[in-house]
Write an enzyme that holds these catalytic residues in place. Structure first.
Site, PDB file in Angstrom:
ATOM      1  N   GLY A 197     -22.337   5.175   3.515  1.00 45.47           N
ATOM      2  CA  GLY A 197     -21.142   5.624   2.502  1.00 45.47           C
ATOM      3  C   GLY A 197     -21.660   5.302   1.056  1.00 45.47           C
ATOM      4  N   GLY A 207     -20.000   6.477  -1.874  1.00 44.60           N
ATOM      5  CA  GLY A 207     -19.049   6.912  -2.836  1.00 44.60           C
ATOM      6  C   GLY A 207     -18.974   6.281  -4.011  1.00 44.60           C
ATOM      7  N   VAL A 252     -17.974   3.203  -4.684  1.00 41.52           N
ATOM      8  CA  VAL A 252     -18.361   1.706  -4.417  1.00 41.52           C
ATOM      9  C   VAL A 252     -20.015   1.784  -4.030  1.00 41.52           C
ATOM     10  CG1 VAL A 252     -18.052  -0.578  -3.394  1.00 41.52           C
ATOM     11  CG2 VAL A 252     -15.994   0.708  -4.041  1.00 41.52           C
ATOM     12  N   LYS A 269       0.929  -1.370   0.171  1.00 47.77           N
ATOM     13  CA  LYS A 269       0.090   0.029  -0.041  1.00 47.77           C
ATOM     14  C   LYS A 269       0.732   1.281  -0.274  1.00 47.77           C
ATOM     15  CE  LYS A 269      -4.492   0.646   0.233  1.00 47.77           C
ATOM     16  NZ  LYS A 269      -5.605  -0.178  -0.350  1.00 47.77           N
TER      17      LYS A 269
HETATM   18  P1  NAD Z   1     -15.289   7.091  -1.593  1.00 46.70           P
HETATM   19  O1  NAD Z   1     -14.096   7.794  -0.880  1.00 46.70           O
HETATM   20  O2  NAD Z   1     -15.754   7.203  -3.023  1.00 46.70           O
HETATM   21  O3  NAD Z   1     -16.663   7.025  -0.610  1.00 46.70           O
HETATM   22  C1  NAD Z   1     -16.827   6.744   0.587  1.00 46.70           C
HETATM   23  C2  NAD Z   1     -18.043   7.532   1.082  1.00 46.70           C
HETATM   24  O4  NAD Z   1     -18.300   7.053   2.325  1.00 46.70           O
HETATM   25  C3  NAD Z   1     -17.803   9.130   0.955  1.00 46.70           C
HETATM   26  O5  NAD Z   1     -19.308   9.385   0.189  1.00 46.70           O
HETATM   27  C4  NAD Z   1     -17.921   9.476   2.381  1.00 46.70           C
HETATM   28  O6  NAD Z   1     -18.686  10.906   2.332  1.00 46.70           O
HETATM   29  C5  NAD Z   1     -18.517   8.458   2.908  1.00 46.70           C
HETATM   30  N1  NAD Z   1     -18.263   8.212   4.537  1.00 46.70           N
HETATM   31  C6  NAD Z   1     -17.186   8.535   5.053  1.00 46.70           C
HETATM   32  N2  NAD Z   1     -17.201   8.321   6.395  1.00 46.70           N
HETATM   33  C7  NAD Z   1     -18.738   8.182   6.652  1.00 46.70           C
HETATM   34  C8  NAD Z   1     -19.603   8.032   7.960  1.00 46.70           C
HETATM   35  N3  NAD Z   1     -19.027   8.025   9.017  1.00 46.70           N
HETATM   36  N4  NAD Z   1     -20.735   7.857   7.564  1.00 46.70           N
HETATM   37  C9  NAD Z   1     -21.227   7.785   6.230  1.00 46.70           C
HETATM   38  N5  NAD Z   1     -20.490   7.992   5.143  1.00 46.70           N
HETATM   39  C10 NAD Z   1     -19.407   8.362   5.447  1.00 46.70           C
HETATM   40  O7  NAD Z   1     -14.550   5.611  -1.343  1.00 46.70           O
HETATM   41  P2  NAD Z   1     -14.984   4.242  -2.093  1.00 46.70           P
HETATM   42  O8  NAD Z   1     -13.725   4.119  -3.286  1.00 46.70           O
HETATM   43  O9  NAD Z   1     -16.318   4.124  -2.797  1.00 46.70           O
HETATM   44  O10 NAD Z   1     -14.654   3.096  -1.280  1.00 46.70           O
HETATM   45  C11 NAD Z   1     -15.234   2.961   0.049  1.00 46.70           C
HETATM   46  C12 NAD Z   1     -14.722   1.969   0.993  1.00 46.70           C
HETATM   47  O11 NAD Z   1     -14.484   0.590   0.266  1.00 46.70           O
HETATM   48  C13 NAD Z   1     -13.317   2.510   1.474  1.00 46.70           C
HETATM   49  O12 NAD Z   1     -13.144   1.856   2.663  1.00 46.70           O
HETATM   50  C14 NAD Z   1     -12.391   1.745   0.461  1.00 46.70           C
HETATM   51  O13 NAD Z   1     -11.162   1.615   1.024  1.00 46.70           O
HETATM   52  C15 NAD Z   1     -13.140   0.327   0.435  1.00 46.70           C
HETATM   53  N6  NAD Z   1     -12.563  -0.325  -0.952  1.00 46.70           N
HETATM   54  C16 NAD Z   1     -12.686   0.496  -2.189  1.00 46.70           C
HETATM   55  C17 NAD Z   1     -12.452  -0.256  -3.588  1.00 46.70           C
HETATM   56  C18 NAD Z   1     -12.665   0.488  -4.659  1.00 46.70           C
HETATM   57  O14 NAD Z   1     -12.551  -0.170  -5.693  1.00 46.70           O
HETATM   58  N7  NAD Z   1     -12.768   1.594  -4.474  1.00 46.70           N
HETATM   59  C19 NAD Z   1     -11.851  -1.481  -3.255  1.00 46.70           C
HETATM   60  C20 NAD Z   1     -11.856  -2.177  -2.055  1.00 46.70           C
HETATM   61  C21 NAD Z   1     -12.178  -1.439  -1.098  1.00 46.70           C
END
Ligand code: NAD
Length: 355
Positions: free
Chosen positions: A174, A176, A178, A78
């Site tokens: 959340g 975002g 995903v 990472k």
């Molecule tokens: P992102 O930053 O696009 O979205 C995260 C969302 O969560 C944001 O909208 C944020 O406002 C919201 N959030 C944060 N804290 C919060 C809380 N306390 N309550 C409610 N909402 C909250 O991230 P992402 O790419 O969608 O990834 C989401 C999670 O999945 C992360 O933990 C990331 O590490 C994990 N992940 C993502 C991927 C990927 O392909 N993007 C792969 C594996 C794991």
């Protein structure tokens, strides 16, 4: 720092600083036993160097376990770039980071993570080819979401005995990259959604697009739901949140959901079926690794769909042994890595062709 490395089994830790661009970056390589380390790059502000190092180390181990359980020819790594407060040229900084990666000679392959985007990967690619998620290869989030959707379906069949997601109540934290896509897939399957996000606009979009019910951020844990799907931050399953939970299943994309390993056992004792995060969210890593190995879209999709079967096998084993799923998943990942190590490992700098 060395104690932290030893306690997590981290292989090596690399630092780079480039005052000309403001780059301050850390690359944590947990293991290269199964192949070159792979894992995303975070670009977010950190309060201290120590926080950034801890984040990189914690996340790198999860990537090793994720790659091992997904059967990928990769170890875990990472990268963390400490976001400067202001006054920097993002493209130049990312290009300098590409030079840092290139110096590692293929021991680490980077990808998108929190705070990074496709354009950053393009800038990194100007200095190294050990990068994925460029505008040529694409965004892993839809594959992550697909795997989470498969995993939710599998958990619902296993725990609730329901073959369809129609009418299943899901509390989704959340929205975002995903989470929003998971919501779209669940809505398409007829699930009933309750959602929260720190971002008002994302909530409004989900309410409009999926007829979701919006709830407050700290209300999500105590909802009367079948499934709680954490797709925001890590460490949300802890001493404070677990006693509030009223769901039967936890299945979401967030990395490092358990604040500490013992919380997996706490969920088990409360009768909550937990889909281990690094198993259910492996779709993005599968996309990144197989894309880098030039696999076809069909091969990637087949592999992502296999996440459901992996989870099914784990759930059955956990029931038979009356053991926490998180513990079994950790043991299985560690056994795969140890067996590869005994067989001589594979610390090569070339990418193995996808199976
Ligand atoms: P992102 O930053 O696009 O979205 C995260 C969302 O969560 C944001 O909208 C944020 O406002 C919201 N959030 C944060 N804290 C919060 C809380 N306390 N309550 C409610 N909402 C909250 O991230 P992402 O790419 O969608 O990834 C989401 C999670 O999945 C992360 O933990 C990331 O590490 C994990 N992940 C993502 C991927 C990927 O392909 N993007 C792969 C594996 C794991």
């Amino acid at each position: 720092m060395f104690a932290q490395m030893e306690s997590t089994g981290l292989q090596d830790l690399h630092f780079a600083a480039d005052p000309a661009t403001g780059l301050r970056a850390i690359i944590a390589i947990h293991s290269t036993t199964l192949g070159p380390a792979i894992g995303g790059c975070r670009f977010i502000p950190y309060d201290s160097d120590t926080d950034a190092i801890t984040d990189a180390i914690r996340l790198a181990r999860g990537m090793s376990y994720k790659a091992a359980l997904a059967g990928l020819p990769h170890g875990g790594g990472k990268a963390v770039i400490m976001q400067p407060p202001q006054g920097y040229n993002r493209r130049a900084l990312m290009a300098a980071f590409g030079g840092f990666i290139d110096n590692l000679g293929g021991r680490y392959i980077t990808a998108m993570d929190s705070g990074t985007q496709v354009q950053d990967m393009d800038a990194i690619a100007t200095r190294t080819h050990w990068v994925s998620c460029t505008s040529r290869t694409g965004n892993p989030s839809p594959s992550t979401a697909q795997g989470v959707f498969e995993g939710i379906g599998c958990a619902v069949r296993h725990r609730l005995g329901r073959q369809s997601l129609c009418g299943v109540r899901v509390a989704l934290q959340g929205l975002g990259h995903v989470g929003f896509e998971v919501a779209r897939l669940l809505h398409g399957a007829g699930a009933r959604l309750s959602v929260c996000d720190l971002d008002d606009q994302r909530c409004t979009r989900a309410v409009q697009a999926f007829g979701a019910r919006r709830v407050e951020v700290n209300e999500i844990y105590r909802l009367d739901a079948d499934v709680f799907s954490p797709c925001g931050l890590g460490a949300i399953l802890n001493d404070d949140s677990i006693p509030q939970l009223r769901c039967s299943i936890i299945a979401g994309s967030a990395n490092n959901q358990l604040a500490e390993a013992r919380h997996g056992d706490m969920l088990h004792r409360r009768g909550i079926l937990y889909a281990p995060d690094y198993l259910i969210n492996a779709g993005g890593l599968i996309f990144v690794a197989l894309n880098h190995a030039r696999a076809s879209a069909q091969q990637i999709s087949t592999k992502v769909h296999s996440i459901g079967a992996e989870l099914q096998a784990l759930f059955k084993q956990a029931d038979a042994l009356d053991t926490a799923t998180s513990l079994l998943a950790d043991q299985r990942a560690e056994a795969i890595i140890a067996a590869a190590g005994q067989a001589g490992g594979n610390c090569s700098t070339s990418i193995a062709t996808a199976q």
